[in-house]
Scaffold this motif. Structure first.
Motif, mmCIF file in Angstrom:
data_model
loop_
_atom_site.group_PDB
_atom_site.id
_atom_site.type_symbol
_atom_site.label_atom_id
_atom_site.label_comp_id
_atom_site.label_asym_id
_atom_site.label_seq_id
_atom_site.Cartn_x
_atom_site.Cartn_y
_atom_site.Cartn_z
ATOM 1 N N UNK A 76 0.818 -1.215 0.000
ATOM 2 C CA UNK A 76 0.000 0.000 0.000
ATOM 3 C C UNK A 76 0.856 1.273 0.000
ATOM 4 N N UNK A 122 -3.184 -12.127 -1.683
ATOM 5 C CA UNK A 122 -2.778 -11.072 -0.761
ATOM 6 C C UNK A 122 -3.127 -9.719 -1.365
ATOM 7 N N UNK A 141 -5.526 -9.016 -3.464
ATOM 8 C CA UNK A 141 -6.960 -8.759 -3.479
ATOM 9 C C UNK A 141 -7.486 -8.370 -2.117
ATOM 10 N N UNK A 142 -6.701 -8.689 -1.059
ATOM 11 C CA UNK A 142 -7.099 -8.226 0.274
ATOM 12 C C UNK A 142 -6.546 -6.846 0.561
ATOM 13 N N UNK A 143 -5.365 -6.564 0.015
ATOM 14 C CA UNK A 143 -4.734 -5.277 0.315
ATOM 15 C C UNK A 143 -5.432 -4.119 -0.372
ATOM 16 N N UNK A 187 -0.934 -3.354 5.098
ATOM 17 C CA UNK A 187 -0.381 -4.508 4.396
ATOM 18 C C UNK A 187 -0.393 -5.738 5.289
ATOM 19 N N UNK A 198 -2.268 -6.318 8.015
ATOM 20 C CA UNK A 198 -3.647 -6.718 8.330
ATOM 21 C C UNK A 198 -4.251 -7.466 7.153
ATOM 22 N N UNK A 199 -4.029 -6.936 5.950
ATOM 23 C CA UNK A 199 -4.607 -7.578 4.766
ATOM 24 C C UNK A 199 -4.044 -8.978 4.601
ATOM 25 N N UNK A 200 -2.790 -9.174 4.996
ATOM 26 C CA UNK A 200 -2.170 -10.489 4.834
ATOM 27 C C UNK A 200 -2.836 -11.555 5.680
ATOM 28 N N UNK A 228 -6.062 -11.648 6.598
ATOM 29 C CA UNK A 228 -7.484 -11.869 6.316
ATOM 30 C C UNK A 228 -7.656 -13.228 5.655
ATOM 31 N N UNK A 258 -9.665 -15.080 3.535
ATOM 32 C CA UNK A 258 -10.739 -15.199 2.552
ATOM 33 C C UNK A 258 -10.198 -14.937 1.159
ATOM 34 N N UNK A 259 -10.856 -15.561 0.172
ATOM 35 C CA UNK A 259 -10.539 -15.236 -1.217
ATOM 36 C C UNK A 259 -11.792 -14.790 -1.960
ATOM 37 N N UNK A 260 -12.824 -14.473 -1.196
ATOM 38 C CA UNK A 260 -14.075 -14.017 -1.803
ATOM 39 C C UNK A 260 -14.206 -12.513 -1.609
ATOM 40 N N UNK A 261 -14.302 -11.735 -2.695
ATOM 41 C CA UNK A 261 -14.309 -10.267 -2.553
ATOM 42 C C UNK A 261 -15.358 -9.742 -1.582
ATOM 43 N N UNK A 300 -14.221 -10.498 1.925
ATOM 44 C CA UNK A 300 -13.084 -9.630 2.270
ATOM 45 C C UNK A 300 -13.585 -8.249 2.670
ATOM 46 N N UNK A 353 -13.028 -6.478 6.275
ATOM 47 C CA UNK A 353 -12.408 -5.150 6.385
ATOM 48 C C UNK A 353 -13.338 -4.180 7.109
ATOM 49 N N UNK A 354 -14.648 -4.324 6.854
ATOM 50 C CA UNK A 354 -15.613 -3.440 7.512
ATOM 51 C C UNK A 354 -15.639 -3.654 9.019
#
Lengths: 152, 323
Positions: free
Chosen positions: A47, A79, A81-83, B280, B282-284, B286, B288-291, B294, B298-299
Motif C-alpha cells: 500500500x 494477498x 486482493x485483500x490489500x 499490508x 492486516x490484509x495479509x 485476512x 478469505x478469497x471471496x471479494x 473480504x 475489512x468493515x
C-alpha cells in the motif's frame, strides 16, 4: 492545455506485464498516460507504493495481476486482493477518491483486455481531474499560509 | 567548569513526555546534578526572553516534545535550534505528529467552527471565533495563529536525534540520560546524526512474549467484545494490534496487559509509512478469497485511518486529509 492524467500501473511480471506487452506487439492502441512498473507479483504491491505514487504526482494507480488461481507464486494475488480494498479505505480516509485506485486481473494472453482497461481507466481519471495533493512538504515560506489556510 | 546545560520544551503536547521524564524517579537527581536546567516551562519558571538572551549554541542539549501547529510552536522551535548544540525530537508528537496530528483529518476552519460554535458541550454560542489579531479600545491583542496542517518537529527543524514513544518509556529515558551523561563526561563520540534513541530497530512483536502461530482472521474484534487468551498473539485472536508495524523499545507492556498495541512508537526502522505497512500486514492475515467476504472482514475494522495512523498521520506519505 487540457488535463492529461498521469497513471502509474503496477503490473505483475508473469501475467499482466506480459499481457501489456502483447498489446504492444499486436499494435493495439491505448493512451500513453500509464507509466508501467513491472513487479514480480501483484502481491508485492505494498500500500505504501500506492500512496507514494499519489504523493509523487500520480492521478490514478492501476494494479494488475494474474487471475485468481493462476498466480505464478500460488497465492500472491490473494494477498493483493485483500490489500487493495483496505488501501481504498485508507485513501478515502485521506480524502482521495478511492476510484483513483483500480485492481484488475489481466492474463498474459489478454492484450485486448489490457488495452480496454487502460482506455477506460484513463477516461475515468480524466473525468475525475487531477489528484491535486497539497501540503506535502513544509517550507518556511508557507508559515503565513499555514496560519490563514483552511479559513474562509 | 560550567555544567552542561539542558532545555526541555513542550509545543503542541499533552504534557505526558514531561511527566515521563519525571517518572525516571531518582534518576532526575542525576540529571539536575549533571546538567544546569536553563529552560523547562512545564516545571520551572523561565521566560522566552531568557532563551532569546542566551548566546547561540549555548544550550548543550534540548529535549523538544510536542508537534508544530502554531506560529508560537514554530518560533520557539527555531529559537531553540539556534541556541542548542544538540536538539532531540522527544516523543511521538515531535517525531511523527502523534495525537495532535489527527487534526490533519480536518481543516483549521472546521476545527474552529466545531470548537467555538458547534460542540455539544458549549453552554452558549457567543458567535466569537478567536483570531490572531483582535482590535480592542486599548489596542490590538495578538495571539499566535493556528496552522491548518500539524507538522512533526522533524519536518520543520533540522534535528539531531529522535526518541520515539507516546510517551517514551521511562526506563528508556533513563537509559538515554545515562548514555548522554557518559558521552559528555568521558568525551565519547556522539551517535550518527538522525539516530533513533531509546528504541530498537525491530518491531514491537520482537519484544512480545505471547505465542505466535499462523494468523487467519475471519472477523476483527474490539477489546470489549470477548475474553482473550493471555498467552496467544493478540492479532491472531482478531484484535487490531499494530505491533507488526511499530518500532520496538517499549517492552510491549500494553500487550502484556492484554491491550493491543496502538503504534505509539511510530514506524519501525526502514519503513516509510506506518499506516500503509499496517494495512499490508492486516490484509495479509485476512482469511478469505471471496471479494464480498473480504469487504465484510475489512468493515469489521472501525476507522482504518484513525487506527493505523493514530500516531503517525502527519508523518505519513499523504500528510493530511487532501479533500
Amino acid at each position: 492545455m487540457s488535463f492529461e492524467p498521469r497513471i502509474v500501473g503496477f503490473l505483475c511480471n508473469w501475467c499482466s506485464y506480459t499481457g501489456a506487452d502483447l498489446a504492444g506487439t499486436a499494435r493495439m492502441k491505448y493512451p500513453p498516460n500509464v507509466y508501467t512498473i513491472r513487479v514480480m507479483c501483484s502481491g508485492r504491491v505494498d500500500p505504501g507504493f500506492i500512496l507514494d505514487a499519489f504523493r509523487n504526482g500520480a492521478d490514478g494507480v492501476l494494479v494488475c495481476g494474474c487471475h485468481l488461481g493462476d498466480c505464478h507464486y500460488v497465492e500472491g494475488n490473494h494477498k493483493c486482493m485483500r490489500r487493495m480494498p483496505l488501501t481504498k479505505k485508507i485513501l478515502e480516509g485521506f480524502g482521495v477518491d478511492p476510484n483513483r485506485l483500480r485492481l484488475e486481473w489481466v492474463s498474459a494472453s489478454e492484450g485486448a483486455r489490457f488495452q480496454q482497461v487502460i482506455n477506460e481507466f484513463t477516461d475515468q481519471i480524466r473525468a475525475l481531474g487531477p489528484a491535486d495533493l497539497h501540503d506535502l512538504n513544509f517550507s518556511p515560506e508557507d508559515v503565513l499560509a499555514h496560519s490563514t489556510a483552511g479559513t474562509e | 567548569m560550567a555544567k552542561p546545560t539542558l532545555a526541555i520544551y513542550w509545543a503542541a503536547s499533552c504534557g505526558g513526555c514531561d511527566i515521563a521524564i519525571l517518572d525516571i524517579e531518582t534518576k532526575i537527581l542525576d540529571v539536575a546534578d549533571f546538567f544546569d536546567l536553563v529552560f523547562w516551562p512545564c516545571a520551572m519558571d523561565f521566560k522566552y526572553d531568557d532563551v532569546r538572551k542566551m548566546p547561540d549554541k549555548s544550550i548543550t542539549l534540548t529535549l523538544f516534545n510536542g508537534a508544530i501547529r502554531s506560529d508560537e510552536n514554530y518560533e520557539i522551535a527555531e529559537l531553540l535550534r539556534r541556541k542548542s548544540v544538540v536538539m532531540v525530537a522527544f516523543g511521538s508528537c515531535a517525531a511523527d505528529g502523534c495525537i495532535p496530528g489527527l487534526a490533519n483529518l480536518h481543516t483549521k476552519d472546521e476545527i474552529m467552527k466545531y470548537v467555538y460554535h458547534q460542540s455539544p458541550s458549549l453552554s452558549a454560542d457567543n458567535g466569537i471565533t478567536p483570531a490572531p489579531e483582535t482590535i480592542v479600545p486599548e489596542g490590538t491583542i495578538r495571539i499566535p495563529a493556528l496552522w491548518n496542517t500539524v507538522r512533526p518537529l522533524t519536518q520543520v527543524i533540522d534535528i539531531d536525534y529522535v526518541i520515539p514513544g507516546c510517551p517514551p518509556q521511562s526506563d528508556q529515558i533513563a537509559a538515554v540520560v545515562s548514555a548522554v551523561i557518559d558521552i559528555l563526561k568521558n568525551g565519547k563520540p556522539l551517535p550518527p546524526k538522525g539516530t533513533v534513541l531509546g528504541a530498537t530497530d525491530k518491531s514491537c512483536c520482537d519484544e512480545c512474549t505471547r505465542k505466535r502461530d499462523v494468523k487467519k482472521i475471519k472477523q476483527f474484534v474490539r477489546p470489549f467484545e470477548k475474553a482473550f487468551d493471555p498467552e496467544i498473539c493478540l492479532l491472531e485472536q482478531g484484535l487490531v494490534c499494530l505491533g507488526p508495524a511499530t518500532r520496538g523499545g517499549c517492552g510491549a507492556k500494553c500487550v502484556a496487559a492484554g491491550m493491543p498495541c496502538r503504534g505509539c512508537y511510530g514506524k519501525p526502522a526502514n519503513v516509510r509509512d506506518q499506516g500503509a505497512k499496517m494495512a499490508s500486514a492486516i490484509a495479509s492475515v485476512i482469511d478469505s478469497t471471496d471479494p464480498a467476504e473480504i469487504d465484510r472482514i475489512i468493515a469489521s475494522i472501525p476507522d482504518p485511518i484513525g487506527t493505523f495512523y493514530r500516531f503517525s498521520l502527519p508523518d505519513s506519505l499523504l500528510r493530511r486529509n487532501q479533500s
